[in-house]
Write a protein that holds these residues in place. Structure first.
Motif, mmCIF file in Angstrom:
data_model
loop_
_atom_site.group_PDB
_atom_site.id
_atom_site.type_symbol
_atom_site.label_atom_id
_atom_site.label_comp_id
_atom_site.label_asym_id
_atom_site.label_seq_id
_atom_site.Cartn_x
_atom_site.Cartn_y
_atom_site.Cartn_z
ATOM 1 N N VAL A 217 -26.400 -2.543 13.483
ATOM 2 C CA VAL A 217 -25.409 -3.503 14.472
ATOM 3 C C VAL A 217 -24.237 -2.668 15.079
ATOM 4 O O VAL A 217 -23.968 -2.834 16.336
ATOM 5 N N ILE A 218 -23.618 -1.938 14.304
ATOM 6 C CA ILE A 218 -22.514 -1.218 14.915
ATOM 7 C C ILE A 218 -22.786 -0.284 15.970
ATOM 8 O O ILE A 218 -22.216 -0.309 17.035
ATOM 9 N N MET A 219 -23.865 0.432 15.690
ATOM 10 C CA MET A 219 -24.176 1.632 16.458
ATOM 11 C C MET A 219 -24.757 1.181 17.787
ATOM 12 O O MET A 219 -24.673 1.497 18.930
ATOM 13 N N LEU A 220 -25.530 0.050 17.456
ATOM 14 C CA LEU A 220 -26.255 -0.385 18.999
ATOM 15 C C LEU A 220 -25.067 -1.063 19.517
ATOM 16 O O LEU A 220 -25.110 -1.022 21.001
ATOM 17 N N LEU A 221 -24.195 -1.829 19.185
ATOM 18 C CA LEU A 221 -23.063 -2.369 19.871
ATOM 19 C C LEU A 221 -22.351 -1.355 20.500
ATOM 20 O O LEU A 221 -21.981 -1.277 21.830
ATOM 21 N N VAL A 222 -22.017 -0.117 19.789
ATOM 22 C CA VAL A 222 -21.294 0.822 20.565
ATOM 23 C C VAL A 222 -22.040 1.552 21.595
ATOM 24 O O VAL A 222 -21.516 2.076 22.625
ATOM 25 N N SER A 223 -23.336 1.914 21.400
ATOM 26 C CA SER A 223 -23.931 2.453 22.316
ATOM 27 C C SER A 223 -24.081 1.717 23.589
ATOM 28 O O SER A 223 -23.945 2.099 24.717
ATOM 29 N N TRP A 224 -24.270 0.451 23.437
ATOM 30 C CA TRP A 224 -24.626 -0.619 24.545
ATOM 31 C C TRP A 224 -23.120 -0.330 25.329
ATOM 32 O O TRP A 224 -23.286 -0.296 26.481
ATOM 33 N N VAL A 225 -21.849 -0.479 24.680
ATOM 34 C CA VAL A 225 -20.654 -0.341 25.407
ATOM 35 C C VAL A 225 -20.658 0.808 25.978
ATOM 36 O O VAL A 225 -20.420 1.036 27.492
ATOM 37 N N LEU A 226 -20.885 1.851 25.601
ATOM 38 C CA LEU A 226 -20.577 3.310 26.079
ATOM 39 C C LEU A 226 -21.634 3.694 26.925
ATOM 40 O O LEU A 226 -21.624 4.707 27.815
#
Lengths: 252, 238
Positions: free
Chosen positions: B222-231
């Motif tokens: 969840v955390i990494m997908l959100l971060v990747s999505w934002v970046l």
């Protein structure tokens, strides 16, 4: 113009105190080194549940000279975290403003972090060898630090593999942000998953006054060293960049 | 006659991008064949490496970890290629000209990568069982292995999509992806390997280890997908 003045630049006031900070840091660290051996009393090392078999030797709670490394290990680790936090901060600033200056700051911060991370690994590994009797174990702290070191090295490998400055800066900033999020998760994961392989090593809680004093002196000394190194390296990189810019201008 | 122009919804854009990737793959079968063959080759290497072990005892303990080693290496190969063909014909520039939210590209690409990885796992995991685990008595709940496989694949595809977008523009991109991918995916790998091992071995209290590992792996996802999505916006427009 007012906005320009706020950017970190070589020759600002921190540069004037950086050499003194480095000198003071070196002196304080040396004093801390002497204090660790002469002033702070010997302490129980990490206590084990009864007597445990670790790496082929029986280990129990005992007075350990190897504990002295702690006075350097912990401050060095904390300074590496602070350097990383600054690198992460400047990376975010870069993505917000697209100012190449922040990329330079982040890169220098990462360099300082790498130096201190390697120092932490070396001091920690010496301690591991004598306290736990093994050179390496996949303990949460060790694993996390190894991953942290690999990510920082990957950051520099990535920077070297890209030629365009704009793109390099953006990618490097993204990687450093991901790394800063990844590393705490790594610690959580390795910490929380129960494992039957490693012995449970309990930590002795609390520090006596003489220990706290010694750690404090080392801490301040190494923080000053970290700051001095950062600032001097930043100045050097900035001056090289300005030199290059001038050369390019003359050629045109 | 009035011409009505309607902006396609984000979901339609996502579907179109996803279909483009899947159609291309079904026509060429480039990625699936290379990943499948590579997976079999890794299994052969494992066969040589484990030649002297006693299957019943040693193998069960390491089987979960080996399975994840297989998946990581195969994913690396697939992720490397996933952006290579976008670059060749200038396809990526074309997509970037379309006025769409950049994160849609990320979602579509990550989804197609999940599909490709799952397709390879459908072949590789039974083969792994066939080669190494048929002589071993597995724990009764071993079919739950599907859960870590799914969670792990989603996480690897998510972070891998971001990283392969970065490495496609670098020198020596194959090595570069591995250098970035392996340390960053380590927590997920650790959690998935420990949950898989717990299931396969089925020692006492294995369900606790399994649930905890899966929860951590899910949190990573969840955390990494959100971060990747934002970046992703910063990466693809750089």
């Amino acid at each position: 113009m007012a906005k320009e003045a706020k950017l970190p630049e070589a020759g600002q006031w921190p540069d004037r105190i950086a050499p003194w900070a480095l000198l003071a840091g070196a002196i304080l660290s040396t004093i801390g080194f002497l204090m660790a051996f002469l002033y702070a009393g010997p302490v129980n090392g990490a206590a084990v549940n009864g007597v445990e078999m670790i790496g082929g030797t029986m280990v129990s709670s005992k007075l350990l000279l190897s504990q002295k490394i702690f006075y350097f290990h912990m401050p060095v680790a904390i300074v590496s975290f602070i350097a990383l936090a600054f690198a992460g901060y400047y990376s975010i600033r870069f993505l917000m403003t697209r100012q190449a200056r922040f990329d330079t700051c982040a890169k220098v911060g990462m360099e300082i972090a790498l130096v201190f991370v390697i120092c932490t690994m070396v001091t920690g590994d010496l301690w591991t060898r004598f306290e736990w009797g093994v050179w390496w174990t996949w303990d949460p702290r060790l694993t996390t630090y190894l991953i942290l070191m690999l990510v920082i090295i990957a950051y520099f490998v990535l920077r070297n593999a890209i030629d365009e400055p704009e793109r390099r800066a953006a990618y490097a900033a993204v990687i450093s942000i991901i790394a800063l999020i990844d590393v705490p998760i790594c610690y959580m994961v390795t910490r929380l998953i129960p494992s039957s392989i490693h012995p449970v090593v309990l930590r002795e809680g609390g520090m006596t006054a003489d220990m706290g004093m010694t750690v404090g002196v080392c801490m301040i000394g190494l923080l000053l060293v970290g700051f001095g190194l950062y600032r001097m390296r930043f100045r050097q990189v900035r001056l090289a960049q300005r030199m290059q810019a001038m050369k390019d201008q003359i050629e045109d | 006659m009035a011409v009505t122009l309607r902006k396609p919804s984000t979901f339609q854009q996502y579907k179109t991008l996803l279909r483009k990737d899947l159609e291309r793959e079904f026509r060429t079968r480039e990625m699936l064949t290379s990943m499948g063959i590579y997976a079999v080759l890794v299994l052969v290497v494992f066969g040589a490496a484990l030649g002297q072990t006693t299957p019943a005892l040693d193998l069960l303990q390491v089987a979960g970890g080996l399975l994840w080693a297989l998946i990581v290496f195969t994913s690396l190969l697939g992720l490397n290629r996933s952006f290579a063909h976008e670059k060749e014909q200038g396809c990526l520039e074309g997509i970037l000209l379309v006025p769409l939210d950049r994160s849609v590209i990320f979602l579509a690409k990550a989804t197609s990568n999940v599909f490709f990885l799952l397709a390879v796992e459908v072949v590789a995991v039974p083969l792994f069982y066939f080669f190494f685990l048929t002589g071993v008595s597995l724990a009764s709940d071993f079919w739950l292995v599907l859960v870590p496989l799914l969670v792990g694949t989603i996480g690897m595809a998510g972070i891998g999509t971001l990283l392969s977008t970065i490495t496609i523009n670098t020198r020596g991109k194959d090595v570069m992806l591995a250098v970035l991918f392996v340390p960053l995916v380590f927590p997920l790998l650790y959690a998935c390997a420990s949950s898989t091992t717990a299931l396969l071995v089925g020692a006492e209290g294995y369900m606790d280890v399994f649930v905890q590992s899966i929860a951590l792996a899910g949190g990573y996802d969840v955390i990494m997908l959100l971060v990747s999505w934002v970046l992703y916006d910063f990466v693809i427009s750089a």
